[in-house]
Design a protein around this motif. Structure first.
Motif, PDB file in Angstrom:
ATOM      1  N   ALA A  92       0.274   6.940   0.651  1.00 40.28           N
ATOM      2  CA  ALA A  92       0.387   5.957   1.865  1.00 40.28           C
ATOM      3  C   ALA A  92       1.695   5.467   1.956  1.00 40.28           C
ATOM      4  N   VAL A  93       2.026   4.968   2.970  1.00 43.21           N
ATOM      5  CA  VAL A  93       3.328   4.123   3.301  1.00 43.21           C
ATOM      6  C   VAL A  93       2.875   2.799   3.753  1.00 43.21           C
ATOM      7  N   TYR A  94       3.405   1.745   2.999  1.00 38.74           N
ATOM      8  CA  TYR A  94       3.241   0.485   3.691  1.00 38.74           C
ATOM      9  C   TYR A  94       4.233   0.102   5.028  1.00 38.74           C
ATOM     10  N   ARG A  95       3.588  -0.099   5.966  1.00 40.05           N
ATOM     11  CA  ARG A  95       4.351  -0.307   7.249  1.00 40.05           C
ATOM     12  C   ARG A  95       3.749  -1.262   8.135  1.00 40.05           C
ATOM     13  N   ASN A  96       4.551  -2.413   8.730  1.00 45.23           N
ATOM     14  CA  ASN A  96       3.949  -3.377   9.431  1.00 45.23           C
ATOM     15  C   ASN A  96       2.722  -4.167   8.952  1.00 45.23           C
ATOM     16  N   GLY A  97       2.646  -4.123   7.652  1.00 49.34           N
ATOM     17  CA  GLY A  97       1.327  -4.898   7.079  1.00 49.34           C
ATOM     18  C   GLY A  97       0.260  -4.203   6.726  1.00 49.34           C
ATOM     19  N   ALA A  98       0.260  -2.794   6.771  1.00 45.10           N
ATOM     20  CA  ALA A  98      -0.686  -1.967   6.749  1.00 45.10           C
ATOM     21  C   ALA A  98      -0.249  -0.556   6.006  1.00 45.10           C
ATOM     22  N   PHE A  99      -1.180   0.027   5.130  1.00 41.89           N
ATOM     23  CA  PHE A  99      -1.088   1.247   4.402  1.00 41.89           C
ATOM     24  C   PHE A  99      -1.391   2.269   5.313  1.00 41.89           C
ATOM     25  N   ILE A 100      -0.447   3.239   5.656  1.00 44.55           N
ATOM     26  CA  ILE A 100      -0.667   4.181   6.624  1.00 44.55           C
ATOM     27  C   ILE A 100      -0.725   5.599   5.540  1.00 44.55           C
ATOM     28  N   LEU A 101      -1.841   6.343   5.719  1.00 47.48           N
ATOM     29  CA  LEU A 101      -2.014   7.365   4.829  1.00 47.48           C
ATOM     30  C   LEU A 101      -1.297   8.554   5.409  1.00 47.48           C
ATOM     31  N   GLN A 102      -0.738   9.414   4.655  1.00 41.46           N
ATOM     32  CA  GLN A 102       0.232  10.482   4.793  1.00 41.46           C
ATOM     33  C   GLN A 102      -0.470  11.914   4.980  1.00 41.46           C
ATOM     34  N   SER A 103      -1.798  11.669   4.758  1.00 40.96           N
ATOM     35  CA  SER A 103      -2.383  12.973   5.173  1.00 40.96           C
ATOM     36  C   SER A 103      -4.031  12.486   5.644  1.00 40.96           C
ATOM     37  N   ALA A 104      -4.449  13.019   6.282  1.00 39.47           N
ATOM     38  CA  ALA A 104      -6.076  12.781   6.694  1.00 39.47           C
ATOM     39  C   ALA A 104      -7.230  12.731   5.760  1.00 39.47           C
ATOM     40  N   TYR A 105      -7.849  11.626   5.837  1.00 39.31           N
ATOM     41  CA  TYR A 105      -9.199  11.584   4.798  1.00 39.31           C
ATOM     42  C   TYR A 105     -10.130  10.789   5.373  1.00 39.31           C
ATOM     43  N   GLU A 106     -11.315  11.121   5.369  1.00 34.94           N
ATOM     44  CA  GLU A 106     -12.471  10.643   6.053  1.00 34.94           C
ATOM     45  C   GLU A 106     -13.047   9.612   4.942  1.00 34.94           C
ATOM     46  N   LEU A 107     -13.169   8.376   5.254  1.00 35.11           N
ATOM     47  CA  LEU A 107     -13.909   7.200   4.455  1.00 35.11           C
ATOM     48  C   LEU A 107     -14.753   6.732   5.401  1.00 35.11           C
ATOM     49  N   PRO A 108     -16.024   6.570   4.776  1.00 38.87           N
ATOM     50  CA  PRO A 108     -16.790   5.657   5.848  1.00 38.87           C
ATOM     51  C   PRO A 108     -16.408   4.342   5.762  1.00 38.87           C
ATOM     52  N   GLU A 109     -16.643   3.830   7.092  1.00 41.94           N
ATOM     53  CA  GLU A 109     -16.055   2.544   7.470  1.00 41.94           C
ATOM     54  C   GLU A 109     -16.652   1.201   6.528  1.00 41.94           C
ATOM     55  N   GLY A 110     -15.754   0.583   5.952  1.00 50.31           N
ATOM     56  CA  GLY A 110     -16.300  -0.550   4.956  1.00 50.31           C
ATOM     57  C   GLY A 110     -16.005  -0.148   3.484  1.00 50.31           C
ATOM     58  N   THR A 111     -15.575   1.209   3.210  1.00 49.67           N
ATOM     59  CA  THR A 111     -15.197   1.665   1.844  1.00 49.67           C
ATOM     60  C   THR A 111     -14.262   0.857   1.184  1.00 49.67           C
ATOM     61  N   GLU A 112     -14.562   0.304  -0.071  1.00 47.92           N
ATOM     62  CA  GLU A 112     -13.466  -0.382  -0.787  1.00 47.92           C
ATOM     63  C   GLU A 112     -12.668   0.401  -1.582  1.00 47.92           C
ATOM     64  N   LEU A 116      -5.811   0.273  -4.852  1.00 47.18           N
ATOM     65  CA  LEU A 116      -4.405   0.817  -4.710  1.00 47.18           C
ATOM     66  C   LEU A 116      -3.643   0.566  -5.902  1.00 47.18           C
ATOM     67  N   PHE A 117      -3.034   1.405  -6.221  1.00 41.56           N
ATOM     68  CA  PHE A 117      -1.928   1.386  -7.392  1.00 41.56           C
ATOM     69  C   PHE A 117      -0.514   1.834  -6.739  1.00 41.56           C
ATOM     70  N   ILE A 118       0.392   0.761  -6.872  1.00 46.54           N
ATOM     71  CA  ILE A 118       1.438   0.956  -6.295  1.00 46.54           C
ATOM     72  C   ILE A 118       2.538   1.339  -7.357  1.00 46.54           C
ATOM     73  N   GLN A 119       3.197   2.466  -6.621  1.00 42.23           N
ATOM     74  CA  GLN A 119       4.419   3.112  -7.391  1.00 42.23           C
ATOM     75  C   GLN A 119       5.520   2.925  -6.596  1.00 42.23           C
ATOM     76  N   SER A 120       6.367   2.044  -7.158  1.00 42.62           N
ATOM     77  CA  SER A 120       7.722   1.652  -6.349  1.00 42.62           C
ATOM     78  C   SER A 120       8.656   2.816  -6.365  1.00 42.62           C
ATOM     79  N   PRO A 121       9.236   3.305  -5.273  1.00 47.28           N
ATOM     80  CA  PRO A 121      10.423   4.517  -5.554  1.00 47.28           C
ATOM     81  C   PRO A 121      11.349   3.896  -6.108  1.00 47.28           C
ATOM     82  N   GLN A 122      11.674   2.704  -5.925  1.00 48.93           N
ATOM     83  CA  GLN A 122      12.935   2.061  -6.508  1.00 48.93           C
ATOM     84  C   GLN A 122      12.618   1.476  -7.759  1.00 48.93           C
TER      85      GLN A 122
END
Length: 80
Positions: free
Chosen positions: A7-27, A30-36
């Motif tokens: 995912a990419v963090y953009r405008n305060g939200a994580f945007i998935l880079q590929s489609a993936y179905e999750l039930p609403e409310g799924t917890e 997140l493990f952040i791997q900084s490219p820099q």
């Protein structure tokens, strides 16, 4: 079973880079791997001046060739 998603963090939200179905409310976890890799700030003025001088010297020793291709705005931005 854990699933790795990109995912990419953009405008305060994580945007998935590929489609993936999750039930609403799924917890999720997140493990952040900084490219820099960020260096710690240099607080010593003399060290900072030496670093900047070295950087400028290296840039002058490796100029961009006059026949280097020119990048357009579209080439500099990712397309999805």
């Amino acid at each position: 079973m854990p699933k790795s998603l990109k995912a990419v963090y953009r405008n305060g939200a994580f945007i998935l880079q590929s489609a993936y179905e999750l039930p609403e409310g799924t917890e999720v976890d997140l493990f952040i791997q900084s490219p820099q890799v960020l260096s710690p700030p240099i607080s010593d003025k003399q060290t900072k001046q030496q670093l900047l001088k070295s950087l400028v010297e290296r840039m002058q020793q490796n100029p961009i060739p006059l026949n280097a291709p020119r990048f357009t705005r579209e080439m500099l931005h990712e397309r999805r």
